[in-house]
Design an enzyme around this catalytic site. Sequence first.
Site, mmCIF file in Angstrom:
data_model
loop_
_atom_site.group_PDB
_atom_site.id
_atom_site.type_symbol
_atom_site.label_atom_id
_atom_site.label_comp_id
_atom_site.label_asym_id
_atom_site.label_seq_id
_atom_site.Cartn_x
_atom_site.Cartn_y
_atom_site.Cartn_z
ATOM 1 C CB CYS A 26 -0.955 0.005 1.194
ATOM 2 S SG CYS A 26 -2.245 -1.247 1.026
ATOM 3 C CG HIS A 30 -2.438 1.079 -4.743
ATOM 4 N ND1 HIS A 30 -1.631 1.550 -3.731
ATOM 5 C CD2 HIS A 30 -3.643 0.831 -4.171
ATOM 6 C CE1 HIS A 30 -2.309 1.576 -2.601
ATOM 7 N NE2 HIS A 30 -3.544 1.150 -2.834
ATOM 8 C CG HIS A 32 -8.335 1.243 -4.216
ATOM 9 N ND1 HIS A 32 -8.274 -0.103 -3.938
ATOM 10 C CD2 HIS A 32 -7.325 1.814 -3.524
ATOM 11 C CE1 HIS A 32 -7.279 -0.333 -3.101
ATOM 12 N NE2 HIS A 32 -6.685 0.822 -2.838
ATOM 13 C CG HIS A 70 -10.676 9.461 -13.545
ATOM 14 N ND1 HIS A 70 -11.939 8.997 -13.269
ATOM 15 C CD2 HIS A 70 -10.145 8.609 -14.441
ATOM 16 C CE1 HIS A 70 -12.171 7.913 -13.985
ATOM 17 N NE2 HIS A 70 -11.098 7.637 -14.702
ATOM 18 C CD GLU A 109 -8.239 0.899 0.408
ATOM 19 O OE1 GLU A 109 -8.225 1.980 1.018
ATOM 20 O OE2 GLU A 109 -7.415 -0.004 0.596
HETATM 21 ZN ZN LIG Z 1 -5.164 1.406 -1.647
#
Ligand SMILES: [Zn+2]
Length: 120
Positions: A26, A30, A32, A70, A109
């Site tokens: 984490c 990245h 989600h 975004h 998440e």
């Molecule tokens: Zn995350």
Amino acid sequence: MLVRLSKSFRFEAAHDLPTFPAGHKCRRLHGHSFKFDVVVEGDVDPAKGYLIDYGELKAVTEPVVRRLDHYYLNEITGLENPTSENISVWLWNQLKPVLPLLSSIIVYETCTSACEYKGP
Ligand SMILES: [Zn+2]
């Protein structure tokens, strides 16, 4: 008649979590497909037969969604450490002033991981 209603919203966003241990996945940048529920609670006026128009929930929440969708969450003021916990508090702080019936925010998440915040 006390009821609780919810409406779900989605946004795509990137983040990294700077307080996780070094080497934790984490910590890396990245993304989600976030989902969150806006939950309101209150007494139904018998003459009206409803608590709040779902369209009103949508109208007050969509401008907030546009601030997240975004984007790189870490760059948003108040979301420098964008854990689900902090995102749920941030959403609460944006929505409570314009949605007094707000009872909780639930941030997903992933499909299997969620955080619920019920306010201070
Ligand atoms: Zn995350």
